[in-house]
Design a protein around this motif. Structure first.
Motif, PDB file in Angstrom:
ATOM      1  N   LYS A 133       0.448  -0.881   9.898  1.00 36.99           N
ATOM      2  CA  LYS A 133       0.917  -0.871   8.372  1.00 36.99           C
ATOM      3  C   LYS A 133       0.716   0.518   7.879  1.00 36.99           C
ATOM      4  O   LYS A 133       1.559   0.865   7.042  1.00 36.99           O
ATOM      5  N   THR A 134      -0.492   1.205   8.248  1.00 40.69           N
ATOM      6  CA  THR A 134      -0.707   2.565   7.443  1.00 40.69           C
ATOM      7  C   THR A 134       0.334   3.467   8.030  1.00 40.69           C
ATOM      8  O   THR A 134       0.921   4.445   7.212  1.00 40.69           O
ATOM      9  N   ILE A 135       0.862   3.210   9.257  1.00 38.34           N
ATOM     10  CA  ILE A 135       1.824   4.381   9.618  1.00 38.34           C
ATOM     11  C   ILE A 135       3.391   4.092   9.137  1.00 38.34           C
ATOM     12  O   ILE A 135       3.960   4.904   8.518  1.00 38.34           O
ATOM     13  N   MET A 168       0.690  -1.040   0.207  1.00 35.56           N
ATOM     14  CA  MET A 168      -0.024  -0.165  -0.052  1.00 35.56           C
ATOM     15  C   MET A 168       0.869   1.115  -0.070  1.00 35.56           C
ATOM     16  O   MET A 168       1.336   1.499   1.084  1.00 35.56           O
ATOM     17  N   ASP A 169       0.991   1.943  -1.203  1.00 36.67           N
ATOM     18  CA  ASP A 169       1.599   3.354  -1.324  1.00 36.67           C
ATOM     19  C   ASP A 169       1.011   4.325  -0.892  1.00 36.67           C
ATOM     20  O   ASP A 169       0.023   4.554  -1.958  1.00 36.67           O
ATOM     21  N   ILE A 170       0.938   5.242  -0.074  1.00 39.95           N
ATOM     22  CA  ILE A 170      -0.026   6.286   0.029  1.00 39.95           C
ATOM     23  C   ILE A 170       0.971   7.479   0.410  1.00 39.95           C
ATOM     24  O   ILE A 170       2.023   7.466   1.329  1.00 39.95           O
ATOM     25  N   GLU A 216      -8.188 -10.955   9.323  1.00 38.05           N
ATOM     26  CA  GLU A 216      -9.511 -12.064   9.186  1.00 38.05           C
ATOM     27  C   GLU A 216      -9.096 -13.379   8.576  1.00 38.05           C
ATOM     28  O   GLU A 216      -9.654 -14.408   9.209  1.00 38.05           O
ATOM     29  N   SER A 217      -8.254 -13.530   7.611  1.00 31.33           N
ATOM     30  CA  SER A 217      -8.149 -14.952   7.099  1.00 31.33           C
ATOM     31  C   SER A 217      -7.036 -15.769   8.089  1.00 31.33           C
ATOM     32  O   SER A 217      -7.370 -17.004   7.986  1.00 31.33           O
ATOM     33  N   ILE A 260      -6.235   6.159  13.374  1.00 29.73           N
ATOM     34  CA  ILE A 260      -5.297   5.649  12.120  1.00 29.73           C
ATOM     35  C   ILE A 260      -6.328   4.976  11.239  1.00 29.73           C
ATOM     36  O   ILE A 260      -6.513   3.613  11.794  1.00 29.73           O
ATOM     37  N   VAL A 261      -6.278   5.305  10.160  1.00 26.13           N
ATOM     38  CA  VAL A 261      -7.011   4.334   9.110  1.00 26.13           C
ATOM     39  C   VAL A 261      -6.280   3.009   8.997  1.00 26.13           C
ATOM     40  O   VAL A 261      -5.144   2.854   8.629  1.00 26.13           O
ATOM     41  N   ALA A 262      -7.078   1.933   9.047  1.00 28.39           N
ATOM     42  CA  ALA A 262      -6.494   0.480   8.712  1.00 28.39           C
ATOM     43  C   ALA A 262      -6.232   0.333   7.072  1.00 28.39           C
ATOM     44  O   ALA A 262      -7.139   0.791   6.461  1.00 28.39           O
ATOM     45  N   ASP A 263      -5.285  -0.280   7.064  1.00 26.50           N
ATOM     46  CA  ASP A 263      -4.947  -0.707   5.541  1.00 26.50           C
ATOM     47  C   ASP A 263      -5.848  -1.977   5.464  1.00 26.50           C
ATOM     48  O   ASP A 263      -5.925  -2.884   5.938  1.00 26.50           O
ATOM     49  N   PRO A 264      -6.679  -1.885   4.109  1.00 28.18           N
ATOM     50  CA  PRO A 264      -7.680  -2.950   3.947  1.00 28.18           C
ATOM     51  C   PRO A 264      -7.046  -4.488   3.775  1.00 28.18           C
ATOM     52  O   PRO A 264      -7.595  -5.282   3.967  1.00 28.18           O
ATOM     53  N   GLU A 265      -5.833  -4.328   3.100  1.00 28.32           N
ATOM     54  CA  GLU A 265      -4.828  -5.485   2.773  1.00 28.32           C
ATOM     55  C   GLU A 265      -4.745  -5.903   4.357  1.00 28.32           C
ATOM     56  O   GLU A 265      -4.824  -7.385   4.360  1.00 28.32           O
TER      57      GLU A 265
END
Length: 587
Positions: free
Chosen positions: A128-130, A1-3, A374-375, A363-368
Motif C-alpha cells: 500500500k505504501t508503494i 493514505m496520501d503521502i 490484524e483484524s 518500506i514503511v508499513a501503512d498503519p491502516e
C-alpha cells in the motif's frame, strides 16, 4: 493514505530507515554499494499513464520469506530463456550483482545470509505504501492497479474466510482490474459472491458458459475487457484467466464453464478495441504464464503490453516480441511492477518499467493496513500462531523436482498412512522458513491451504505409476509452451528416478525405483496422494484413512518437534548437469 515523496522519506527517516544521502537503507546495512536498489522508489517517469501490477499474491497478507528456485529446467529450447532462469544464470542475464537486494529478491543465491541482512518481503501494508506513493506522485486519476490473479488462495485466513479476507485486502489496496485461476477453486457461486464484494472489475475473454441447460449457454461468463480513461488516454484492458483451470484443478468447481487460450477471440477483441473503441493502448492482463504469454505475443497482433502471471517469475527487465512488451511481477507480494506509458497521437510513444521490491524491512508499513491485517487474522490468530515445532534446516517450496517443504509433507503422509509412495502436487506457491525458525500452524496452511485438501490412500499398479510420471513430464517439459499447463513436477516420497528432459515424449523417465527396488509394472503399490484426482485411477480406496493434508502435516511436526529434512533430491537429471543452466543447457 496520501503521502508525498517528501513525507514518504520523512517517515522512513523517523523510523531510522534512511542511510546517508536519503537512501532507503536497512539498519546495519554494511555498504551502500551492496544495495543496488538503494532508493526503491526511484524511477524515470514518462508520459501520464502509470500501470501498477501485482500477480500471484496467494493470499499472503503478512510479510514472509520467499526463496526463488535453485532448479528451474524446461525443454532444451526453453531452458535458460526468460521464464526458465534461476540463480547465477538469472543474475548474469539481468546483470544483477551478488549480495544486493535484487540478488536476494530475484535468486536463491546466499539466501539465508541475505535474509538476515534484508529481512522479510511483501505484506499488503507495505504494498500500500508503494502504491500510494505512485498515486501521489503521478496523480490518482493517472494510475491503475492491475492484478493478474492467484490472489484469493494460499493461506489459512483465505481458506477459513472463503476468500473474503483477501477481497477486503484488495479493496484496501485499490485494485482496479483482475483475472483469476485459483480463485475458481472456491466454486462458481462463491466466486460470484466474492466478485460482488470486490470493488475491481473481474474480466476474462476466455471463459465461456458451456452448460446446454443454462440461459447463458455459449455466452461469456465475465466481461471480456474494460476501457479505462487514464492520464487523458483510453486504455483497453483484456482479461485472460488461466486457460487450463478445469484440468489443473478439479472440474467440479467450474462445471458448466469452458476455459481455453482462445487466441482467435483474443485477436478479435484486440481488433474491436482498436477499431471500434478507438483505444490508445491495448493491455492484456493475463494469467497464462510467462512462457505462454511470449508465445501469445507471437500469434496475436496489436497488443501493446502483456501483464503476465501464473508462473511466479520475477521479471526485472521487460521483453518485447513483435511489438508486444511483456512484464511479470513475481509472486507472494514480493514485487510491485510499475509501467509508465507515454501516449502520443493515439499510440504508445515510449514506456518505462521497474520491478519494485517490496522489502518490508525497508518500506514503511501503512498503519491502516497493519490494523486491517490484524483484524482479518484476529478470529484465527490463537489457532494459527500456535508453534508446532522447529526446523533445523531451510524449508522452501519452489523447485522443478524437489523441495524441502514438500519432502516434509511427504514424510508426514508416509508416517500417517504407512504407504509405499506419496504424491504431492508441484504447486509453485507456499512459504520459506529459515533454519531454526518455529513452524506454526499458519506456516503449514501456507503450504497446503486448498479447498480440496483430502489425502487419499489406495492401490495403484506400477505400470500406471510409470505412465503417470511420463504424462506429468510431458506437461512440464513440453517443447511447446502452449501445451505446458503449469506447475512443477509432482513430488514423490518413497521413489527415485532418472530423467532425460530432452528425450521424446513417453521416454523421459529411467531407472524408476520404489523403496530402492526397481518398479514392478504388474504390482499394485500402496499410494497416497492429495491435490488432484489420482485416486480415481487406483483401486481399493481406504475411505477410513481420508484426512486433510494440513492436519496430517501439523500432527507430524508436533510429534517430531524438530524436523531435519534432507536437501538431496530424489531425482537425477541426466542431460542437464546443474539446476540453473544458461541457454542451451550450459552450466
Amino acid at each position: 493514505m496520501d503521502i508525498s515523496r517528501r513525507d514518504f522519506l520523512h517517515i522512513a527517516a523517523a523510523m531510522g530507515l534512511l542511510g546517508a544521502g536519503g537512501n532507503l537503507l536497512a539498519k546495519g546495512a554494511k555498504r551502500p554499494d551492496e544495495l543496488s536498489a538503494t532508493d526503491i522508489m526511484d524511477f524515470r517517469s514518462v508520459g501520464k499513464v502509470s500501470l501498477l501490477h501485482i500477480c500471484d499474491l496467494h493470499a499472503h497478507l503478512r510479510p514472509l520469506y520467499w526463496r526463488e528456485p535453485s532448479t528451474l529446467i524446461s525443454a532444451p529450447d526453453l531452458t535458460g530463456t526468460p521464464g526458465f532462469l534461476c540463480g547465477r544464470s538469472f543474475a548474469e542475464f539481468y546483470g544483477i550483482r551478488p549480495g544486493t537486494l535484487e540478488a536476494y529478491f530475484d535468486t536463491y543465491l546466499n539466501f539465508e545470509s541475505l535474509a538476515a541482512k534484508f529481512g522479510k518481503m511483501g505484506g499488503v501494508a507495505h504494498i500500500k505504501t508503494i502504491v500510494e506513493e505512485v498515486r501521489r506522485d503521478r496523480g490518482r486519476d493517472n494510475v491503475l492497479l492491475l492484478d493478474s490473479g492467484d490472489t484469493w488462495q494460499g493461506t489459512a485466513v483465505a481458506l477459513k474466510s472463503r476468500g473474503e479476507a483477501i477481497v477486503k485486502a484488495q479493496n484496501y489496496l485499490g485494485v482496479d482490474v483482475m483475472v483469476g485461476h485459483w480463485e475458481f477453486t472456491y466454486g462458481k457461486e462463491r466466486v460470484k459472491e466474492l466478485i460482488d464484494m470486490l470493488d475491481a472489475d473481474f474480466i476474462s475473454q476466455n471463459i465461456v458458459d458451456d452448460d446446454p441447460f443454462s440461459d447463458d449457454f455459449e455466452e461469456l461468463v465475465f466481461p471480456p475487457y474494460v476501457v479505462k480513461e487514464v492520464g487523458g488516454a483510453k486504455i483497453g484492458i483484456i482479461g485472460q484467466s488461466f486457460p487450463f483451470t478445469s484440468t489443473a484443478n478439479p472440474k467440479r468447481f467450474t462445471e458448466g464453464w469452458s476455459f481455453g487460450l482462445r487466441l482467435d477471440t483474443l485477436q478479435a477483441y484486440v481488433d474491436e478495441l482498436r477499431k471500434e473503441k478507438r483505444v490508445d493502448c491495448v493491455v492484456l492482463l493475463s494469467h497464462d504464464g510467462f512462457s505462454v504469454d511470449q508465445a501469445v505475443a507471437r500469434k496475436v497482433h496489436g497488443i501493446d503490453f502483456i501483464l503476465s502471471g501464473h508462473t511466479h517469475d520475477p521479471g526485472p527487465r521487460p521483453i518485447t516480441i513483435g511489438g508486444t512488451t511483456i512484464v511479470i511481477a513475481g509472486s507472494h507480494g514480493k514485487f510491485v511492477g510499475r509501467l509508465d506509458i507515454d501516449i502520443k497521437k493515439g499510440k504508445v510513444a515510449d514506456f518505462e518499467y521497474k520491478l519494485i521490491p517490496v522489502a518490508s524491512d525497508l518500506i514503511v508499513a501503512d498503519p491502516e493496513g497493519e490494523s486491517l491485517v490484524e483484524s482479518l487474522y484476529a478470529p484465527y490468530a490463537k489457532e494459527l500462531d500456535r508453534v508446532l515445532g522447529h526446523t533445523k534446516g531451510l524449508l522452501y517450496k519452489r523447485d522443478t523436482f524437489y523441495s524441502t517443504f514438500d519432502a516434509l509433507i511427504g514424510e508426514a503422509i508416509h508416517d500417517r498412512m504407512d504407504n509405499e509412495i506419496t504424491f504431492t502436487p508441484g504447486y509453485r506457491w507456499g512459504t520459506t522458513l529459515l533454519p531454526g525458525e518455529a513452524i506454526t500452524l499458519d506456516n503449514v496452511y501456507e503450504m497446503t491451504a486448498i479447498t480440496y485438501p483430502e489425502v487419499y490412500t489406495f492401490e495403484l499398479q506400477g505400470a500406471k505409476i510409470a505412465r503417470l510420471l511420463e504424462d506429468i513430464a510431458d506437461n512440464v517439459f513440453n517443447p511447446n509452451p502452449l501445451y505446458q499447463q503449469g506447475g512443477d513436477m509432482s513430488r514423490l516420497t518413497g521413489v527415485t528416478y532418472d530423467i532425460e528432459i530432452g528425450a521424446p515424449s513417453g521416454r523421459r523417465i529411467r531407472d524408476l525405483k520404489v523403496g530402492g527396488r526397481p518398479l514392478d509394472p504388474k504390482r499394485r503399490y500402496k499410494v497416497s496422494a492429495w491435490g488432484g484426482n489420482l485416486q480415481s485411477a487406483g483401486e481399493n480406496l481406504r475411505e477410513d484413512l481420508i484426512k486433510p493434508v494440513y492436519d496430517i502435516t501439523a500432527a507430524y511436526v508436533e510429534k517430531r518437534r524438530t524436523v531435519d529434512i534432507s536437501t538431496k533430491s530424489n531425482v537425477n537429471v541426466l542431460d542437464v548437469p546443474c539446476g540453473c543452466p544458461r541457454r542451451g543447457g550450459v552450466c
